[in-house]
Scaffold this motif. Structure first.
Motif, short mmCIF file in Angstrom:
data_model
loop_
_atom_site.label_atom_id
_atom_site.label_comp_id
_atom_site.label_asym_id
_atom_site.label_seq_id
_atom_site.Cartn_x
_atom_site.Cartn_y
_atom_site.Cartn_z
N HIS A 100 0.83 -1.21 0.00
CA HIS A 100 0.00 0.00 0.00
C HIS A 100 0.86 1.26 0.00
CE1 HIS A 100 -3.68 -2.28 0.66
NE2 HIS A 100 -3.03 -2.98 1.57
N VAL A 102 0.16 5.55 -1.80
CA VAL A 102 -0.12 6.32 -3.02
C VAL A 102 1.11 7.15 -3.35
CG1 VAL A 102 -1.61 8.03 -4.09
CG2 VAL A 102 -2.57 6.38 -2.46
N ARG A 180 -0.60 8.69 6.74
CA ARG A 180 -2.03 8.94 6.55
C ARG A 180 -2.31 10.43 6.46
NH1 ARG A 180 -5.25 8.32 11.72
NH2 ARG A 180 -4.12 10.29 11.93
N ASP A 181 -1.65 11.21 7.33
CA ASP A 181 -1.87 12.66 7.32
C ASP A 181 -1.39 13.29 6.02
OD1 ASP A 181 -2.90 12.40 9.84
OD2 ASP A 181 -1.05 13.02 10.87
N GLY A 183 -1.66 11.85 3.15
CA GLY A 183 -2.46 11.31 2.06
C GLY A 183 -1.85 10.14 1.34
N TYR A 185 -1.31 7.08 2.75
CA TYR A 185 -2.15 5.96 3.15
C TYR A 185 -3.59 6.44 3.26
CZ TYR A 185 1.75 2.87 4.47
OH TYR A 185 2.85 2.07 4.46
N ALA A 186 -4.51 5.68 2.68
CA ALA A 186 -5.93 5.96 2.87
C ALA A 186 -6.33 5.60 4.31
CB ALA A 186 -6.76 5.16 1.87
N ASP A 187 -7.43 6.16 4.76
CA ASP A 187 -7.88 5.89 6.13
C ASP A 187 -8.10 4.40 6.37
OD1 ASP A 187 -7.76 8.54 6.75
OD2 ASP A 187 -9.91 8.91 6.47
N ALA A 188 -8.65 3.71 5.37
CA ALA A 188 -8.92 2.28 5.52
C ALA A 188 -7.62 1.49 5.66
CB ALA A 188 -9.73 1.76 4.34
N VAL A 189 -6.61 1.89 4.88
CA VAL A 189 -5.30 1.21 4.96
C VAL A 189 -4.65 1.47 6.31
CG1 VAL A 189 -2.98 1.13 3.99
CG2 VAL A 189 -4.97 1.24 2.47
N THR A 191 -6.11 2.21 9.10
CA THR A 191 -6.86 1.48 10.12
C THR A 191 -6.49 0.01 10.13
OG1 THR A 191 -8.71 3.02 9.90
CG2 THR A 191 -9.17 0.90 10.93
#
Length: 322
Positions: A100, A102, A180-181, A183, A185-189, A191
């Motif tokens: 994972h 982006v 995550r902050d 962008g 990692y997506a929130d789902a990833v 989590t």
């Protein structure tokens, strides 16, 4: 841990390294001598011990010894399962790190690579810290390479941490939150990865419970030792009631003592699965296996750290008394 070929049981009969036989041999020989004395008193003075009550006591002693051994093996088995669970969760976290992220530009790619390397470092230092914690050793070995795996800014906090493995897991979650902050990692990833970290926390908690909770209560442990020694030392007098041959009584007394004392000692040897003895689990070797697997999962981590592994054969984490 002693490795052996279970398909050839006869080949290990005379292995004394790690065997209970050296521990029970001298007491068993005393019991054999007691058998000779018992026959002598039976023949010369007609003094002997009734065997009926002694048989009932022997049955009770055997039951409590078997129960102690079963509890000790269960304790050892749960400890081993905790180790496997920790390694499996680290493997799962490593595959998620690699799968994972982006990557929209060069800076994001650099952030992803650095985060993967950092999380792999923290995971290995966490396992190293767990070994130290389980062996109650606050001081790292002299030839350790922790200074290569912990950044200078993090080392004082690691040294001062009361529970160092939890601090390492916090660093992993900080890396996940940072990506995550941004962008990446997506929130789902994020989590999903944090759920793996929480599983690592739970596994470490179970290890601590096994470390701090005795396999059996002290009263049970003490009573087992008293009961088995009293029984095997008095058994020759009961055996002499029927077997009035010196050799036969001595041999049977020796065998009864060796079997019961051996069962008792087997339970004792399995009570410390995280120790450094020959019956303890090879935690450093499993750390080396985990390190090689992280090199396989994360190529950039291998590129930076394969030449300076954290777990080396010459570096063993010993208990403070050692």
């Amino acid at each position: 841990m002693i490795l052996y070929d279970f398909s050839q049981p006869l080949s290990t009969l005379w292995w004394m390294h790690g065997s209970v036989m050296p521990k029970v041999l001298w007491v068993s020989m005393i019991c054999g001598l007691n058998g000779i004395i018992g026959v002598f008193f039976k023949d010369e003075y007609n003094l002997y011990m009734t065997d009926t009550s002694h048989e009932m006591i022997g049955t009770a002693v055997a039951l409590i010894l078997v129960f102690k051994c079963v509890m000790a093996y269960q304790h050892y088995s749960v400890a081993k399962q905790c180790v496997y669970s920790f390694m499996d969760n680290v493997r799962g976290l490593a595959t998620q790190m690699q799968a994972h992220g982006v990557c929209v530009n060069e800076d994001a790619a650099r952030e992803i690579i650095n985060a993967r390397v950092n999380m792999a470092r923290h995971a290995l230092v966490c396992w190293y810290s767990i070994i130290m914690h389980l062996r109650r050793q606050p001081i790292p070995p002299k030839q350790n390479r922790l200074f290569l795996y912990i950044k200078a800014v993090d080392r004082p906090r690691w040294d001062e941490a009361v529970v160092r493995p939890l601090y390492c897991l916090v660093l992993i979650e900080e890396e996940i939150a940072r990506l995550r902050d941004k962008g990446i990692y997506a929130d789902a990833v994020a989590t999903m990865m944090c759920a793996n970290v929480r599983k690592l926390v739970d596994v470490f908690g179970r290890m601590e419970q096994l470390l701090d909770t005795p396999t059996v209560p002290f009263t049970y442990y003490q009573f087992c030792n008293w009961a088995v020694h009293v029984f095997v030392l008095t058994a020759p007098a009961a055996i002499a009631t029927h077997d009035t041959y010196y050799a036969a009584c001595a041999l049977l007394s020796f065998l009864v003592a060796a079997v019961l004392l051996g069962i008792n000692f087997m339970g004792d040897l399995l009570m410390e699965p995280f120790g450094t003895g020959i019956h303890g689990m090879p935690l450093e070797r499993w750390g080396s296996i985990l390190e090689r697997e992280l090199h396989q999962y994360l190529p950039f981590f291998k590129f930076r750290f394969s030449a300076i592994p954290l777990f080396v054969e010459a570096c063993e984490i010993l208990a403070p008394d050692d």
